[in-house]
Design a protein around this motif. Structure first.
Motif, PDB file in Angstrom:
ATOM      1  N   ILE A  46       0.763  -1.177   0.134  1.00 51.40           N
ATOM      2  CA  ILE A  46       0.093   0.055   0.057  1.00 51.40           C
ATOM      3  C   ILE A  46       1.090   1.086  -0.073  1.00 51.40           C
ATOM      4  CG2 ILE A  46      -2.083  -1.494   1.193  1.00 51.40           C
ATOM      5  CD1 ILE A  46      -0.997   0.359   3.820  1.00 51.40           C
ATOM      6  N   SER A  47       2.219   1.016   0.050  1.00 54.31           N
ATOM      7  CA  SER A  47       2.594   2.403   0.442  1.00 54.31           C
ATOM      8  C   SER A  47       4.429   2.038  -0.641  1.00 54.31           C
ATOM      9  CB  SER A  47       3.274   2.835   1.588  1.00 54.31           C
ATOM     10  OG  SER A  47       4.252   3.656   1.953  1.00 54.31           O
ATOM     11  N   GLU A  48       4.743   3.270  -1.047  1.00 51.00           N
ATOM     12  CA  GLU A  48       6.104   3.604  -1.692  1.00 51.00           C
ATOM     13  C   GLU A  48       6.886   4.299  -0.590  1.00 51.00           C
ATOM     14  OE1 GLU A  48       5.789   5.017  -5.793  1.00 51.00           O
ATOM     15  OE2 GLU A  48       4.573   3.105  -6.505  1.00 51.00           O
ATOM     16  N   ASN A  49       6.696   5.014   0.348  1.00 55.73           N
ATOM     17  CA  ASN A  49       7.253   5.683   1.006  1.00 55.73           C
ATOM     18  C   ASN A  49       7.471   4.759   2.504  1.00 55.73           C
ATOM     19  OD1 ASN A  49       7.004   7.812  -0.651  1.00 55.73           O
ATOM     20  ND2 ASN A  49       5.064   8.323   0.065  1.00 55.73           N
ATOM     21  N   LEU A  50       8.915   4.104   2.527  1.00 57.51           N
ATOM     22  CA  LEU A  50       9.132   3.149   3.389  1.00 57.51           C
ATOM     23  C   LEU A  50      10.465   3.610   3.993  1.00 57.51           C
ATOM     24  CD1 LEU A  50       8.536  -0.292   1.736  1.00 57.51           C
ATOM     25  CD2 LEU A  50       7.072   0.925   3.275  1.00 57.51           C
ATOM     26  N   ASN A  51      10.488   3.621   5.295  1.00 56.64           N
ATOM     27  CA  ASN A  51      11.610   4.252   6.110  1.00 56.64           C
ATOM     28  C   ASN A  51      12.457   2.900   6.669  1.00 56.64           C
ATOM     29  OD1 ASN A  51      13.539   5.946   7.464  1.00 56.64           O
ATOM     30  ND2 ASN A  51      12.492   5.545   9.372  1.00 56.64           N
ATOM     31  N   LYS A  52      13.620   2.235   6.571  1.00 54.10           N
ATOM     32  CA  LYS A  52      14.321   1.418   7.012  1.00 54.10           C
ATOM     33  C   LYS A  52      15.260   1.787   7.973  1.00 54.10           C
ATOM     34  CE  LYS A  52      18.042  -1.788   5.954  1.00 54.10           C
ATOM     35  NZ  LYS A  52      19.118  -1.970   4.827  1.00 54.10           N
ATOM     36  N   THR A  53      15.202   1.197   9.291  1.00 50.80           N
ATOM     37  CA  THR A  53      16.203   1.417  10.403  1.00 50.80           C
ATOM     38  C   THR A  53      16.941  -0.035  10.831  1.00 50.80           C
ATOM     39  OG1 THR A  53      14.595   1.294  12.079  1.00 50.80           O
ATOM     40  CG2 THR A  53      15.064   3.510  11.295  1.00 50.80           C
ATOM     41  N   ASP A  54      18.103  -0.010  10.805  1.00 44.96           N
ATOM     42  CA  ASP A  54      18.842  -1.310  11.042  1.00 44.96           C
ATOM     43  C   ASP A  54      19.795  -1.095  12.112  1.00 44.96           C
ATOM     44  OD1 ASP A  54      20.554   0.056   9.282  1.00 44.96           O
ATOM     45  OD2 ASP A  54      21.015  -1.840   8.110  1.00 44.96           O
ATOM     46  N   ASN A  55      19.903  -2.223  13.019  1.00 46.04           N
ATOM     47  CA  ASN A  55      20.902  -2.099  14.059  1.00 46.04           C
ATOM     48  C   ASN A  55      21.523  -3.138  14.621  1.00 46.04           C
ATOM     49  OD1 ASN A  55      20.158   0.955  15.491  1.00 46.04           O
ATOM     50  ND2 ASN A  55      18.234   0.008  15.057  1.00 46.04           N
ATOM     51  N   LEU A  56      22.517  -3.404  14.715  1.00 47.73           N
ATOM     52  CA  LEU A  56      23.368  -4.737  15.351  1.00 47.73           C
ATOM     53  C   LEU A  56      23.848  -4.742  16.790  1.00 47.73           C
ATOM     54  CD1 LEU A  56      25.096  -7.030  14.591  1.00 47.73           C
ATOM     55  CD2 LEU A  56      27.058  -5.639  13.928  1.00 47.73           C
ATOM     56  N   TYR A  57      23.597  -5.607  17.470  1.00 48.24           N
ATOM     57  CA  TYR A  57      23.654  -5.600  18.815  1.00 48.24           C
ATOM     58  C   TYR A  57      24.422  -6.899  19.226  1.00 48.24           C
ATOM     59  CZ  TYR A  57      19.817  -2.311  18.921  1.00 48.24           C
ATOM     60  OH  TYR A  57      19.168  -1.433  18.838  1.00 48.24           O
ATOM     61  N   LYS A  58      25.235  -7.066  20.528  1.00 44.74           N
ATOM     62  CA  LYS A  58      25.989  -7.804  20.989  1.00 44.74           C
ATOM     63  C   LYS A  58      25.096  -8.248  22.389  1.00 44.74           C
ATOM     64  CE  LYS A  58      30.130  -9.687  22.590  1.00 44.74           C
ATOM     65  NZ  LYS A  58      29.776 -10.426  23.794  1.00 44.74           N
ATOM     66  N   VAL A  59      24.693  -9.464  22.427  1.00 39.00           N
ATOM     67  CA  VAL A  59      23.752  -9.895  23.480  1.00 39.00           C
ATOM     68  C   VAL A  59      24.623 -10.507  24.516  1.00 39.00           C
ATOM     69  CG1 VAL A  59      21.861 -11.293  23.968  1.00 39.00           C
ATOM     70  CG2 VAL A  59      21.899 -10.265  21.723  1.00 39.00           C
ATOM     71  N   ALA A  60      24.476  -9.996  25.665  1.00 40.99           N
ATOM     72  CA  ALA A  60      25.166 -10.578  26.862  1.00 40.99           C
ATOM     73  C   ALA A  60      24.477 -10.442  28.049  1.00 40.99           C
ATOM     74  CB  ALA A  60      26.583  -9.869  26.901  1.00 40.99           C
ATOM     75  N   SER A  61      24.257 -11.428  28.740  1.00 40.62           N
ATOM     76  CA  SER A  61      23.612 -11.225  30.125  1.00 40.62           C
ATOM     77  C   SER A  61      22.249 -10.726  30.109  1.00 40.62           C
ATOM     78  CB  SER A  61      24.461 -10.711  31.241  1.00 40.62           C
ATOM     79  OG  SER A  61      25.654 -11.274  31.359  1.00 40.62           O
TER      80      SER A  61
END
Length: 264
Positions: free
Chosen positions: A146-161
């Motif tokens: 339904i839309s051509e106006n898309l916003n992408k956000t990406d993140n990388l994390y280290k998982v600990a405890s």
């Protein structure tokens, strides 16, 4: 799977029937009120074939127009909902060949449609997964019906405890400095506030170095060792007379480029 929307038009406009009102949008002895419905994008809409009023059943015929006023093709009394701006259905009720009333149904399309977010099928699984070696993050495809106006956000994390520590990356890759578990998270949002998220979890491990595999009393014992290390083969195997880690007479493997599978 597409959902089926049934048009429930079994109610009776009794007041107008007794008053002998004309039909909506044209002549006729029965008056039907115009209606409005909300439908889901991509659903199949089933048109009414009959309508009841004051104990009588009438045949219903329909013409469907899209938001631009163009007639929509109808097959088997149904059509696919793909115009995000909605539809207008013009109904006529018939008693035999005689038109007894008209009404219209306005269809509004629900805009709460999440964007599609997925890892590209061509993503290569050939990554080092090792400290100090460049790691390629997966390529993510995303689009919306339904839309051509898309916003992408990406993140990388280290998982600990149980916590997540942000990790810097650029151009879809990074060089890990520590082993452990990681997660790459991508969120896509459209202008209507609909959003979707995908995660890719992986682990980074220490690079293997020279290591003792098994101690032997005599060099001849090494001949009984069978190794299966791919391209590295026996060239990676060496019998050591010198002391390594307090032991002598051992097999050592020097592994730098890949993770072999070896059997001792």
């Amino acid at each position: 799977m597409k959902k089926i929307l049934l048009v429930l038009l079994s109610f009776v406009f009794v007041t107008c029937l007794f008053a002998g009102c004309g039909g909506s949008g044209g002549g006729g002895s029965v008056r039907f009120d115009d209606l409005s419905e909300t439908v889901e994008y991509g659903d199949v809409y089933i048109l009414a074939k009959t309508v009841e009023a004051n104990g009588s059943t009438y045949e219903a015929e329909a013409v469907v127009n899209d938001s631009k006023g163009q007639e929509v093709a109808v097959f088997g009394g149904r059509f696919d909902v793909f115009d995000i701006d909605g539809y207008t259905i013009y109904y006529s009720a018939y008693d035999g060949d005689k038109s007894v009333g008209k009404w219209k149904v306005t269809l509004k399309v629900n805009m709460a449609v999440k964007p599609t977010v997925e890892i590209d099928e061509d993503f290569s699984t050939v990554n080092s997964y090792e400290i100090g070696e460049e790691f390629l993050l997966p390529v993510v495809r995303y689009y919306s019906a339904i839309s051509e106006n898309l916003n992408k956000t990406d993140n990388l994390y280290k998982v600990a405890s149980g916590s997540e520590i942000a990790v810097a990356f650029a151009d879809g890759k990074f060089t890990p400095e520590a082993d452990g578990n990681y997660v790459y998270r991508v969120k896509v949002t459209d202008e209507f506030g609909n959003e979707n998220l995908i995660e890719y979890a992986f682990s980074i491990r220490n690079l293997p170095a020279e290591q003792e595999v098994e101690a032997f009393d005599h060099f001849g014992s090494a001949n009984n060792v069978s190794t299966k290390t791919g391209a590295m083969g026996f060239e990676a195997t060496d019998y050591c007379y010198k002391e390594i880690g307090g032991k002598t007479g051992s097999i050592k493997l020097t592994v730098k480029a890949q993770w072999p599978q070896f059997y001792v």
